[in-house]
Design a protein around this motif. Structure first.
Motif, PDB file in Angstrom:
ATOM      1  N   GLU A  45       0.806  -1.208   0.000  1.00 43.04           N
ATOM      2  CA  GLU A  45       0.000   0.000   0.000  1.00 43.04           C
ATOM      3  C   GLU A  45       0.850   1.275   0.000  1.00 43.04           C
ATOM      4  O   GLU A  45       0.352   2.354  -0.317  1.00 43.04           O
ATOM      5  CB  GLU A  45      -0.910   0.025   1.231  1.00 43.04           C
ATOM      6  CG  GLU A  45      -2.086  -0.918   1.147  1.00 43.04           C
ATOM      7  CD  GLU A  45      -3.150  -0.388   0.196  1.00 43.04           C
ATOM      8  OE1 GLU A  45      -3.984   0.431   0.615  1.00 43.04           O
ATOM      9  OE2 GLU A  45      -3.124  -0.806  -0.987  1.00 43.04           O
ATOM     10  N   LEU A  46       2.119   1.183   0.399  1.00 39.71           N
ATOM     11  CA  LEU A  46       2.955   2.369   0.441  1.00 39.71           C
ATOM     12  C   LEU A  46       3.099   2.975  -0.952  1.00 39.71           C
ATOM     13  O   LEU A  46       3.188   2.261  -1.956  1.00 39.71           O
ATOM     14  CB  LEU A  46       4.345   2.029   0.993  1.00 39.71           C
ATOM     15  CG  LEU A  46       4.409   1.477   2.423  1.00 39.71           C
ATOM     16  CD1 LEU A  46       5.850   1.196   2.803  1.00 39.71           C
ATOM     17  CD2 LEU A  46       3.752   2.425   3.424  1.00 39.71           C
ATOM     18  N   HIS A  47       3.120   4.290  -0.994  1.00 35.83           N
ATOM     19  CA  HIS A  47       3.293   4.996  -2.270  1.00 35.83           C
ATOM     20  C   HIS A  47       4.575   4.502  -2.949  1.00 35.83           C
ATOM     21  O   HIS A  47       5.630   4.407  -2.317  1.00 35.83           O
ATOM     22  CB  HIS A  47       3.387   6.500  -2.010  1.00 35.83           C
ATOM     23  CG  HIS A  47       3.318   7.346  -3.234  1.00 35.83           C
ATOM     24  ND1 HIS A  47       4.352   7.419  -4.146  1.00 35.83           N
ATOM     25  CD2 HIS A  47       2.343   8.174  -3.709  1.00 35.83           C
ATOM     26  CE1 HIS A  47       4.029   8.255  -5.115  1.00 35.83           C
ATOM     27  NE2 HIS A  47       2.813   8.720  -4.876  1.00 35.83           N
ATOM     28  N   PRO A  48       4.521   4.177  -4.245  1.00 38.59           N
ATOM     29  CA  PRO A  48       5.684   3.560  -4.903  1.00 38.59           C
ATOM     30  C   PRO A  48       6.930   4.434  -4.921  1.00 38.59           C
ATOM     31  O   PRO A  48       8.049   3.915  -4.989  1.00 38.59           O
ATOM     32  CB  PRO A  48       5.184   3.265  -6.320  1.00 38.59           C
ATOM     33  CG  PRO A  48       3.974   4.128  -6.505  1.00 38.59           C
ATOM     34  CD  PRO A  48       3.370   4.288  -5.154  1.00 38.59           C
ATOM     35  N   GLU A  49       6.783   5.748  -4.885  1.00 40.22           N
ATOM     36  CA  GLU A  49       7.952   6.631  -4.833  1.00 40.22           C
ATOM     37  C   GLU A  49       8.110   7.311  -3.475  1.00 40.22           C
ATOM     38  O   GLU A  49       9.213   7.351  -2.915  1.00 40.22           O
ATOM     39  CB  GLU A  49       7.863   7.721  -5.910  1.00 40.22           C
ATOM     40  CG  GLU A  49       8.102   7.241  -7.327  1.00 40.22           C
ATOM     41  CD  GLU A  49       6.837   6.711  -7.977  1.00 40.22           C
ATOM     42  OE1 GLU A  49       5.751   7.253  -7.672  1.00 40.22           O
ATOM     43  OE2 GLU A  49       6.927   5.751  -8.767  1.00 40.22           O
ATOM     44  N   LEU A  50       7.035   7.828  -2.923  1.00 43.73           N
ATOM     45  CA  LEU A  50       7.127   8.615  -1.697  1.00 43.73           C
ATOM     46  C   LEU A  50       7.181   7.752  -0.443  1.00 43.73           C
ATOM     47  O   LEU A  50       7.778   8.143   0.566  1.00 43.73           O
ATOM     48  CB  LEU A  50       5.938   9.576  -1.609  1.00 43.73           C
ATOM     49  CG  LEU A  50       5.764  10.555  -2.776  1.00 43.73           C
ATOM     50  CD1 LEU A  50       4.505  11.378  -2.600  1.00 43.73           C
ATOM     51  CD2 LEU A  50       6.998  11.453  -2.897  1.00 43.73           C
ATOM     52  N   SER A  51       6.526   6.588  -0.483  1.00 48.91           N
ATOM     53  CA  SER A  51       6.512   5.609   0.612  1.00 48.91           C
ATOM     54  C   SER A  51       5.602   5.967   1.777  1.00 48.91           C
ATOM     55  O   SER A  51       5.631   5.306   2.808  1.00 48.91           O
ATOM     56  CB  SER A  51       7.937   5.325   1.142  1.00 48.91           C
ATOM     57  OG  SER A  51       8.702   4.692   0.150  1.00 48.91           O
ATOM     58  N   GLY A  52       4.768   7.011   1.658  1.00 48.47           N
ATOM     59  CA  GLY A  52       3.732   7.243   2.650  1.00 48.47           C
ATOM     60  C   GLY A  52       2.590   6.265   2.440  1.00 48.47           C
ATOM     61  O   GLY A  52       2.446   5.656   1.376  1.00 48.47           O
TER      62      GLY A  52
END
Length: 339
Positions: free
Chosen positions: A120-127
């Motif tokens: 679920e983490l954003h693929p670039e930002l990781s939030g």
């Protein structure tokens, strides 16, 4: 010696309050692990595995975990399955149940839960998004979901994923705040821009107005705890500095941040911070929250969502279980760290 004895007695008071709540919740369990009166509401269950496990009621924790698996769990997501549930704050609930199930050895749940959270983490930002929306353009990276995901991923041993999410949380959601003296914004869109405008009814879930009363202080507490645990896992002083930054924000919002019902997580985060620093300010904040919790507990062990609800009979059972079993966790955690 007297000071040590007094501290132990104080912690025992916290534990006694927590045990009252656990006894009440356990009395509602049916043979199949559900709570009588609310079999279909995930809100009644997602904190219970952790609360029963922390309190040593491992048989009850196991029964509830099995009920959750049958009723709400599919492919790592605890908001799916055969029973009804709401997607709102889905990843926050996923983190709670990943953490709770891992602590009692239900790796069939926790490892799949960690896989889902990491995906679920954003693929670039990781939030982490609040929940999975039908369109990526509508996804919102959210403070509480990200902090809770960090904690769950650390517990399951996904250190790399926790560090990725923690770096985003620290550098973007804390150090990157546009108006840090007055506001803490809690959401970004999927592109990474702050969401600063929202309808009035949902404003408390989008921004904390520092120094103003009646805020959702729990966001501060879970942020402190997530960064504190990251520091413990990595030794990276940036995380400890970030945790103290959020603690200072909480202190700027007293008395509500230590005295309102939503400040319970501030007590937890402060206790985690005290275990890392030995700073009396952190211990005092944790103790003040715990004393508030003991003082506001109903005789049957329930906490009411005051000021909206003032009578146990008027509070839905799922809400009573949700609100009360969470506070069991924080009383145990505060007692653990204060000694």
């Amino acid at each position: 010696m007297a000071a040590v004895a007094n501290a132990r007695q104080t912690s025992e008071n916290y534990l006694n309050a927590a045990r009252t709540t656990v006894d009440w919740a356990a009395s509602l369990l049916t043979d199949d692990g559900g709570f009588a009166g609310c079999p279909d509401d995930i809100g009644a269950y997602y904190k219970s595995v952790r609360a029963f496990g922390l309190s040593g009621r491992v048989a009850e924790a196991e029964r509830v975990a099995e009920f959750v698996k049958r009723s709400f769990f599919a492919a790592g997501d605890f908001n799916s399955g055969v029973n009804t549930s709401s997607p709102d704050s889905g990843n926050y609930r996923n983190a709670w149940l990943t953490l709770g199930s891992h602590a009692i050895g239900r790796y069939d749940l926790s490892l799949a839960g960690a896989d889902y959270l990491e995906s679920e983490l954003h693929p670039e930002l990781s939030g982490a998004p609040e929940f999975r929306r039908s369109s990526a353009a509508d996804q919102q990276i959210e403070w509480g979901a990200t902090a809770s995901a960090i904690i769950a991923l650390l517990a399951v041993g996904r250190l790399d994923a926790a560090i990725r999410a923690g770096g985003f949380f620290l550098d973007s959601m804390i150090r990157g705040q546009p108006e840090p003296e007055s506001y803490l914004y809690l959401r970004k869109n999927w592109v990474g821009d702050w969401i600063t405008e929202c309808p009035a009814p949902v404003k408390p879930m989008h921004v904390i107005e520092l120094g103003e009363p009646a805020q959702r202080y729990w966001y501060l507490g879970i942020g402190i705890a997530a960064l504190g645990y990251l520091y413990r896992a990595t030794g990276d002083a940036r995380y400890l500095e970030g945790a103290d930054t959020v603690f200072d924000a909480a202190m700027s919002s007293r008395p509500g941040s230590l005295g309102d019902l939503t400040s319970a997580k501030v007590g937890w985060g402060s206790a985690v911070l005290y275990s890392l620093t030995g700073d009396g300010r952190h211990a005092d904040a944790a103790r003040r929250v715990a004393e508030m919790l003991v003082a506001t507990q109903e005789p049957n062990g329930v906490w009411l969502r005051r000021p909206e609800i003032t009578r146990f009979e008027d509070q839905p059972l799922a809400t009573s279980l949700d609100t009360s079993l969470e506070r069991v966790c924080w009383l145990y955690e505060i007692a653990r760290y204060l000694g």
